[in-house]
Structure formats: C-alpha cells, structure tokens
Design an enzyme around this catalytic site. Structure first.
Site, PDB file in Angstrom:
ATOM      1  N   GLY A  19      -8.123 -17.373 -18.171  1.00 43.12           N
ATOM      2  CA  GLY A  19      -7.235 -18.495 -17.591  1.00 43.12           C
ATOM      3  C   GLY A  19      -7.176 -18.313 -15.904  1.00 43.12           C
ATOM      4  O   GLY A  19      -7.328 -17.344 -15.527  1.00 43.12           O
ATOM      5  N   ARG A  23       0.136 -20.546 -11.457  1.00 45.87           N
ATOM      6  CA  ARG A  23       1.352 -20.588 -11.072  1.00 45.87           C
ATOM      7  C   ARG A  23       1.610 -19.445 -10.674  1.00 45.87           C
ATOM      8  O   ARG A  23       3.248 -19.142 -10.157  1.00 45.87           O
ATOM      9  CB  ARG A  23       2.419 -21.019 -12.435  1.00 45.87           C
ATOM     10  N   THR A  89      -9.102 -22.426 -25.607  1.00 46.90           N
ATOM     11  CA  THR A  89      -9.091 -21.148 -26.333  1.00 46.90           C
ATOM     12  C   THR A  89     -10.136 -20.811 -27.249  1.00 46.90           C
ATOM     13  O   THR A  89     -10.688 -19.641 -27.432  1.00 46.90           O
ATOM     14  CB  THR A  89      -7.730 -20.752 -26.963  1.00 46.90           C
ATOM     15  N   ARG A 343       4.549  14.671   0.892  1.00 40.16           N
ATOM     16  CA  ARG A 343       3.480  13.775   1.037  1.00 40.16           C
ATOM     17  C   ARG A 343       2.278  14.620   0.232  1.00 40.16           C
ATOM     18  O   ARG A 343       2.550  15.834  -0.269  1.00 40.16           O
ATOM     19  CB  ARG A 343       2.856  13.648   2.504  1.00 40.16           C
ATOM     20  N   ALA A 433      14.109  32.428  17.684  1.00 37.35           N
ATOM     21  CA  ALA A 433      14.295  31.206  17.849  1.00 37.35           C
ATOM     22  C   ALA A 433      13.807  30.415  19.127  1.00 37.35           C
ATOM     23  O   ALA A 433      14.137  31.114  20.074  1.00 37.35           O
ATOM     24  CB  ALA A 433      15.942  30.967  17.667  1.00 37.35           C
TER      25      ALA A 433
END
Ligand code: UD1
Ligand code: CA
Length: 485
Positions: A19, A23, A89, A343, A433
């Site tokens: 079909g 719509r 059908t 990720r 650091a």
C-alpha cells in the site's frame, strides 16, 4: 517429545505491504516507520515467525526497493513479491501466492502495518483454525468505533456468512461492532480457487480478499472467526497520529513486561524501552530514561534521571545519571554522570568513574580509574586506578589524523593538564597541574611542563594607580590581612 499443534509449522505466510501509505506524508515506506524501536514490518515478521512458516513472502509495491533492502538486511528468511499496481488485498495475496508454486496446507495472511499483532495471537488463530477444521479462519475484534473497517456479518446461529467493507455496507451492517482485522488462515486450495474467482464490482473497484471468505461460505466450507480480547493487536497505522498512539502502547507493554521481570520504573510515563533491550533484576530506571537498540543493563544498576543509552552495555550495580551514551560499555559498579557524554568505543572498567561534564570517545578507563570532572578523553587508554584531574583534555586530533594517548596504571594527572597525542605517560607517574604534556613521561617521574611563575613587584601601584585594586593593595600593605579582612 512431540510438538504441540501450535508449534507445527504453517505452509506459508504472506505479509501485505504494498500500500501507498499516503497519509504518512513520508519519503520512507510506511511499514519501515518504527514502533518501540522496531519497524512495523519488523514486528510483522517477528509475529510471523511465531507460526514457523515454511514459506514467508512480503508483498511489496510502493517504495518496493526500500522495503526489499530492509528485508534483505533484517529478515533474510523472507522473500519479496512485487505487486506493481495495487488492485486490492485479494490481488496482493495472489501476487504473494503465485510464485510459491503448488503446495497444500495453511496460508496465513497478515499486514505489514499492524505492529501490535503478537506471535501468541497468531498461534491462537492457527490453533482455532486447526481445532475447528476450518477452510478459512479470520481474526476479529469488537471495537467501540468500527468505522472504516470491514464488518463481520453472522447469521442467526452465529456463523460468519460474509465480510462487508465499510463503503459497501448498508445502514444495519454499519451497526455491527465486530470488525475484520484483515488477518486470516486459509486452506491453500480454497484460497487459490477463491482468488481465481475474484471480481472487482464493489465501491472501490478492487479485488477484495474478504470475498474469498464469501466464496468458502457459498461452497458450504467451514468458516470461523477467532475474536481477540485485545483490539490493539488488530489496529493498523495509516497516519502519524496512529503511529504515535501505537508506539505509546507498544512502549507501555515493554514497561509492563520489565516491571513483571523485576525492574523498578519510577515514572512509566517518561520512560522508554525499545524492543531489543535487555534488563537484569532490581534495575531502577529513574524518570526520563530512554533505553534503545541493543542496550543491556545488569542487575541492580540505577539509570537516570534524564539518561539516554543506545547500544550500550551497563554492568551490575553501576550508576548512570544524566548521561548520553552510544555504543559504550560501562563496567560493574562504575559511576557515570551527571552530564556525561559517552561516545562509541568508550569503555569503563569495574568501579571506574566518568563524572560531571566529561566526554569520552574510543577510550578505555581502567578498573577503578577516575575522570571525575570537566574532561575530554579521546583515543586514550587509562590504566587501572589512575586519577585524571579536573579539566584534563586529551588533544587527540592534529587537524589531519587522530592519535592515541596512554596513561599508565595508578598515575596521577594534575588538574588542567593538556596531553598532546600521541603521547605516553607511564604507570606510577605524576603530572603537575596545568602541564601541557608533549613528550613521554617515564614511570616514577613527575612531569612538569608549564612556565615558571614570576611576580612583578609593585606592578599594581605603578600601572593601575587609582583603581579599587590598587586601593586594596595599599590597605593590605598597611597591615590588614592579605585578603583585605
Ligand atoms: C482491509 C479489509 C477490511 C479490514 C481492514 C483491516 C479488504 C477488502 N478489506 O481494508 O475488511 O477491516 O483491512 O485493516 O481486504 N495492500 C496491498 N495491496 C493492495 C491493497 C492493500 O498490499 O493492493 C495492503 C496494504 O498495504 C495494507 C493492507 O493490505 O497493509 C490493507 O490494505 P488497506 O487498503 O488498508 O485495506 P482496508 O481498505 O483498510
Ligand atoms: Ca488500512
């Protein structure tokens, strides 16, 4: 062990999917739109497999190539039959049946746009067909609003005599609330004979499959119905509102299934679990949790709030809060979030941590290692029990290629470090650091890579005279505490 009658295969199953789906207003075939994370056609194939068809055919027409490609990849057991023009059908079933050649037995017909039809209901329909020794058995449902559906017309003794399409029904037939689902079991010979007889003198000028049932009645062959108690299973999708409605219901059913299996779902209305997800017992899903693809969650893990995991593996007792993850692996007792982005290729070992505002890509964070705050970790291997200080960034991309970084076991990376890949920091090292590390740091060393601090004496009084800063400096010099208390 002998097989129960339900498990004996059916000779053939034909799924109608030619079909137009006008719509939906979509470039994608209607049957490829998803419900609970699986295409509607995928659901139809799933239900079909529940009756073990010896021949499985999907009748394609509109966007046939798209649908065939999908089947080729996800349901290679199905063959496709082309219905180039859609003449109804009955015509569609002919297109599916003809290439199968001669065989006898049962032919089941279903639709590609009825996603909630379950394997169990299809099995029950086949069972009923066998028990009653019918030539045709149709799946029906009683619904509050039968508008648009074919109606099941029964005689005074309750026997089905005909199916009348909504558009062909008279006023009294329109009152019938038992509808044709469009799903049937046919005896193959009857089906062939009935299809050969089909005309198209009806309101739509189509060959109606429903007329095969009328044909069986006219030949005095036994025709029966199986009424499902669950009309959702017969509902088709024609537009996106129906798609959303059925998707919502399919999701609700997934949640019920998992709650029955020992999962706590704090807010079912804001939780989504698609069809292929796997969950252990005593998993808790906080509000706003979306689990999709091949995601699995181990026993006792807590996910959410506001977390989306796709194709992600979560170990037992892990905690994952406000996180977006795709193709990631989160180890047992690992702690993730809040505001964490994992990720593809992000792998956290047992008890590892990826904390607030941390992004990880194609990297392994070893057992018990921690990246607690504000970091980007890309193409990196972090050894067990290493500690990566706040604001550490791995510069993995030189604009052309990606490079790898290694942080050895139990090393301590100071806050605000930038590691310029490719680079290796051995096991048991410290990085001061604020360092920008460009060269290997051997085991046991301290890596320091930053400018030395120098203070320019009296600079504020000289260069910023008259400012509030200068005033504070003067005050501090005259004996108040250095912070100006
Ligand atoms: C059909 C039934 C109706 C039933 C309803 C249930 C007929 C004549 N009517 O009506 O009794 O209540 O389904 O939903 O059978 N299709 C093709 N090729 C075609 C026509 C249709 O493959 O030429 C496929 C469609 O893609 C769809 C299914 O068959 O999946 C049903 O077609 P549709 O046009 O929606 O049938 P209805 O008119 O709704
Ligand atoms: Ca329809």
């Amino acid at each position: 062990m002998s097989e129960s009658p339900d498990q004996q295969p059916v000779a053939a199953l034909i799924i109608l999917a030619a079909g137009a789906g006008t719509r939906m207003k979509s470039r994608k075939s209607k049957v490829l739109h998803e419900v609970a994370g699986r295409s509607m056609l995928g659901w139809a194939v799933h239900a079909a497999n529940g009756v073990h068809p010896q021949r499985l055919s999907v009748v394609v027409g509109h966007l046939a190539e798209q649908v065939s490609e999908y089947l080729h990849e996800f349901a290679p057991e199905a063959t496709t039959a082309l219905q180039a023009e859609q003449h109804g059908t009955g015509h569609a079933v002919k297109c599916g049946l003809d290439p199968m050649g001669e065989f006898s037995g049962e032919v089941v017909v279903t639709y590609g746009d009825v996603p909630l039809l379950s394997a169990e209901t299809l099995q029950a329909l086949v069972s009923e067909h066998r028990t009653a020794a019918n030539a045709v058995t149709v799946l029906t449902a009683r619904v509050p609003d039968p508008t648009g559906y074919g109606r099941i017309v029964r005689d005074a003794s309750g026997r089905i005599v005909e199916i009348v399409e909504d558009r062909d029904a008279d006023e009294s037939q329109k009152q019938i609330d038992e509808i044709n689902s469009g799903i049937y079991v046919f005896d193959a010979e009857l089906l062939r004979a009935g299809l050969a007889q089909l005309g198209s003198s009806n309101a739509q000028g189509e060959q109606y499959l429903t007329d095969v049932l009328g044909y069986a009645v006219s030949r005095d062959l036994p025709v029966g119905g199986y009424v499902t108690e669950d009309p959702w299973e017969t509902e088709g999708v024609n537009d996106r509102q129906q798609l959303a409605r059925l998707d919502h219901e399919a999701n609700r059913r997934q949640l019920v299934r998992w709650m029955k299996a020992g999962v706590t779902i704090v807010d079912p209305l804001s939780t989504r679990i698609t069809a292929d997800v796997g969950l252990g017992i005593d998993v808790t899903l906080q509000p706003g949790t979306i689990l999709s693809g091949a995601t699995t969650v181990g026993d006792g893990a807590e996910i959410g709030p506001d977390t989306r995991l796709h194709d992600t593996e979560v170990g037992a007792e892990a905690s994952v809060i406000r996180t977006e993850a795709n193709l990631a692996v989160i180890g047992e007792r690992a702690v993730v979030g809040p505001f964490t982005y994992l990720r593809p290729g992000a792998e956290l070992g047992t008890g590892a941590k990826a904390g607030a505002f941390v992004e990880v890509k194609a990297s392994t964070i070893g057992e018990g290692a921690k990246v607690p705050h504000l970091s980007y970790i890309g193409d990196t291997t972090i050894g067990e029990r290493a500690n990566v200080g706040a604001g550490t960034i791995v510069a993995n991309y030189d604009g052309v290629a990606k490079h790898r970084t290694l942080i050895g076991k139990a090393s301590f990376i100071g806050c605000g470090t930038t590691l310029i890949a490719p680079v290796e920091v051995a096991a048991g090292t410290y990085i001061a650091a604020g360092s920008t590390i460009t060269e290997a740091v051997p085991a046991g060393d301290l890596g320091v890579a930053r400018g030395r601090q120098r203070n320019v004496e009296g600079w504020v009084a000289k260069r910023r005279a008259g400012t509030r800063t200068a005033a504070a400096a003067e005050e501090a010099a005259s004996g108040s505490s250095p912070v100006g208390e």
